[in-house]
Design a protein around this motif. Structure first.
Motif, PDB file in Angstrom:
ATOM      1  N   THR A  39       0.855  -1.200   0.000  1.00  0.00           N
ATOM      2  CA  THR A  39       0.000   0.000   0.000  1.00  0.00           C
ATOM      3  C   THR A  39       0.890   1.249   0.000  1.00  0.00           C
ATOM      4  N   PHE A  40       0.281   2.404  -0.281  1.00  0.00           N
ATOM      5  CA  PHE A  40       1.049   3.655  -0.328  1.00  0.00           C
ATOM      6  C   PHE A  40       1.800   3.914   0.979  1.00  0.00           C
ATOM      7  N   THR A  41       1.138   3.624   2.093  1.00  0.00           N
ATOM      8  CA  THR A  41       1.725   4.011   3.381  1.00  0.00           C
ATOM      9  C   THR A  41       2.607   2.906   3.989  1.00  0.00           C
ATOM     10  N   ASP A  42       2.641   1.765   3.327  1.00  0.00           N
ATOM     11  CA  ASP A  42       3.477   0.672   3.821  1.00  0.00           C
ATOM     12  C   ASP A  42       4.863   0.766   3.177  1.00  0.00           C
ATOM     13  N   LYS A  43       5.699   1.596   3.759  1.00  0.00           N
ATOM     14  CA  LYS A  43       7.052   1.752   3.193  1.00  0.00           C
ATOM     15  C   LYS A  43       7.996   0.669   3.729  1.00  0.00           C
ATOM     16  N   ASP A  44       7.593  -0.008   4.816  1.00  0.00           N
ATOM     17  CA  ASP A  44       8.488  -1.005   5.426  1.00  0.00           C
ATOM     18  C   ASP A  44       8.741  -2.189   4.492  1.00  0.00           C
ATOM     19  N   THR A  45       7.680  -2.610   3.790  1.00  0.00           N
ATOM     20  CA  THR A  45       7.793  -3.806   2.938  1.00  0.00           C
ATOM     21  C   THR A  45       8.838  -3.644   1.841  1.00  0.00           C
ATOM     22  N   ILE A  46       9.015  -2.388   1.359  1.00  0.00           N
ATOM     23  CA  ILE A  46      10.008  -2.194   0.277  1.00  0.00           C
ATOM     24  C   ILE A  46      11.264  -1.462   0.772  1.00  0.00           C
ATOM     25  N   SER A  49      14.735  -2.114  -0.589  1.00  0.00           N
ATOM     26  CA  SER A  49      15.151  -1.625  -1.913  1.00  0.00           C
ATOM     27  C   SER A  49      15.872  -0.277  -1.826  1.00  0.00           C
ATOM     28  N   GLY A  50      15.868   0.325  -0.631  1.00  0.00           N
ATOM     29  CA  GLY A  50      16.601   1.574  -0.421  1.00  0.00           C
ATOM     30  C   GLY A  50      15.892   2.786  -0.992  1.00  0.00           C
ATOM     31  N   GLN A  51      14.616   2.653  -1.331  1.00  0.00           N
ATOM     32  CA  GLN A  51      13.836   3.790  -1.824  1.00  0.00           C
ATOM     33  C   GLN A  51      12.356   3.514  -1.490  1.00  0.00           C
ATOM     34  N   LYS A  52      11.465   4.459  -1.864  1.00  0.00           N
ATOM     35  CA  LYS A  52      10.102   4.364  -1.330  1.00  0.00           C
ATOM     36  C   LYS A  52       9.012   4.191  -2.387  1.00  0.00           C
ATOM     37  N   ARG A  53       9.395   3.777  -3.590  1.00  0.00           N
ATOM     38  CA  ARG A  53       8.384   3.668  -4.646  1.00  0.00           C
ATOM     39  C   ARG A  53       8.326   2.268  -5.231  1.00  0.00           C
ATOM     40  N   PRO A  61      19.503 -12.550  -6.729  1.00  0.00           N
ATOM     41  CA  PRO A  61      20.247 -11.627  -5.867  1.00  0.00           C
ATOM     42  C   PRO A  61      20.008 -10.154  -6.225  1.00  0.00           C
ATOM     43  N   GLU A  62      19.311  -9.908  -7.331  1.00  0.00           N
ATOM     44  CA  GLU A  62      19.170  -8.514  -7.801  1.00  0.00           C
ATOM     45  C   GLU A  62      17.853  -7.888  -7.382  1.00  0.00           C
ATOM     46  N   THR A  63      17.954  -6.638  -6.920  1.00  0.00           N
ATOM     47  CA  THR A  63      16.765  -5.844  -6.607  1.00  0.00           C
ATOM     48  C   THR A  63      16.771  -4.642  -7.538  1.00  0.00           C
ATOM     49  N   VAL A  64      15.669  -4.468  -8.268  1.00  0.00           N
ATOM     50  CA  VAL A  64      15.606  -3.377  -9.244  1.00  0.00           C
ATOM     51  C   VAL A  64      14.345  -2.563  -9.000  1.00  0.00           C
ATOM     52  N   ALA A  65      14.517  -1.268  -8.776  1.00  0.00           N
ATOM     53  CA  ALA A  65      13.361  -0.369  -8.628  1.00  0.00           C
ATOM     54  C   ALA A  65      13.292   0.511  -9.867  1.00  0.00           C
ATOM     55  N   ASP A  66      12.061   0.923 -10.237  1.00  0.00           N
ATOM     56  CA  ASP A  66      11.795   1.798 -11.383  1.00  0.00           C
ATOM     57  C   ASP A  66      11.409   0.955 -12.612  1.00  0.00           C
ATOM     58  N   SER A  67      10.281   1.328 -13.216  1.00  0.00           N
ATOM     59  CA  SER A  67       9.737   0.492 -14.307  1.00  0.00           C
ATOM     60  C   SER A  67      10.688   0.381 -15.498  1.00  0.00           C
ATOM     61  N   TRP A  68      11.350   1.478 -15.868  1.00  0.00           N
ATOM     62  CA  TRP A  68      12.265   1.395 -17.011  1.00  0.00           C
ATOM     63  C   TRP A  68      13.456   0.490 -16.696  1.00  0.00           C
ATOM     64  N   LYS A  69      13.983   0.638 -15.485  1.00  0.00           N
ATOM     65  CA  LYS A  69      15.134  -0.205 -15.101  1.00  0.00           C
ATOM     66  C   LYS A  69      14.725  -1.674 -15.042  1.00  0.00           C
TER      67      LYS A  69
END
Ligand SMILES: N[C@@H](CCC(=O)N[C@@H](CS)C(=O)NCC(=O)O)C(=O)O
Length: 231
Positions: A39-46, A49-53, A61-69
């Motif tokens: 959910t929007f306010t559940d920042k703990d789960t992600i 990933s070192g970011q909030k979106r 082993p890879e964590t990738v944030a951002d749709s283009w990446k």
């Protein structure tokens, strides 16, 4: 098995435009994935990933944030699966389409349909979205709703490049949809999942494409969670 962390609303509605881009990219590659609601306010789960979106993809082993990446990662990591870009040159042009969709189409779409999103959020997420979006857009929720119709011409005008291409071919990428189509369609998927607002003229070639993309999406992702309403 991939894991995609994606936005979830009330009744577990997965409506995020950027998460849809990632979902469609995974579907196109035909890769098995687990879709984890955030959910929007559940920042703990992600937080890992070192970011909030979202979207956030975990692939071994890879964590990738951002749709283009995420799309770029999938293309690189799974070259034997159907291509998302159609080669390196295609990747560059797709990146242009992705930026155009996000920077030139999305802002007016937001002004038209965002005001309907609160109906799909629980109380704490609704309060968070209202406060942050009023701040980011420099307006109030009432004004957003009042002024929405005024942004329709701007939205339709922003789609002019797609309109002319889609008069000549079925998809932005040619005969079959690729990531260029998913990138633009993710935005329309968001709009249709949160709002009944009629954005396009029924005779518009972009509207015909949008309907083709709805059909394509339900073939690509047969998960009942993503079966959308009838618009
Ligand atoms: N550039 C990012 C944008 C991601 C993004 O903005 N995601 C929104 C959901 S649609 C989000 O996580 N928002 C969290 C927040 O507003 O706190 C992408 O393409 O993935």
């Amino acid at each position: 098995m991939l894991t995609l962390y994606e936005l979830s609303g009330k009744a577990d509605l997965r409506f995020s435009p950027f998460c849809w881009r990632a979902r469609l990219a995974i579907g196109h590659k035909g890769l098995p994935a687990r879709y984890v609601p955030v959910t929007f306010t559940d920042k703990d789960t992600i937080a890992f990933s070192g970011q909030k979106r979202v979207p956030v993809l975990v692939d071994g082993p890879e964590t990738v944030a951002d749709s283009w990446k995420i799309a770029s990662h999938l293309e690189h990591a799974y070259p034997d699966r159907p291509s998302l870009f159609g080669g390196d040159i295609g990747r560059s042009f797709t990146r242009f389409i992705d930026a155009w969709a996000t920077q030139s189409v999305f802002p007016s779409l937001v002004r038209i349909v965002l005001c309907d999103v609160l109906d799909h959020l629980d109380q704490s997420d609704a309060a968070y979205v209202k406060t942050t979006r009023e701040r980011d857009l420099g307006t109030t929720w009432d004004k957003l709703r009042e002024e929405r119709d005024a942004f329709v011409p701007e939205l339709r005008k922003s789609l002019a490049p797609a309109r002319s291409i889609l008069r000549q071919q079925e998809f932005l990428a040619g005969n079959e949809p690729l990531y260029a189509d998913y990138s633009l369609f993710g935005l329309f998927q968001w709009a249709r999942l949160i709002s009944n607002y009629r954005l396009l003229d029924p005779m518009d070639s972009v509207e015909a494409w949008r309907c083709r993309m709805v059909a394509h999406t339900s073939r690509l992702i047969p998960d009942p969670q993503s079966v959308p309403p009838n618009i």
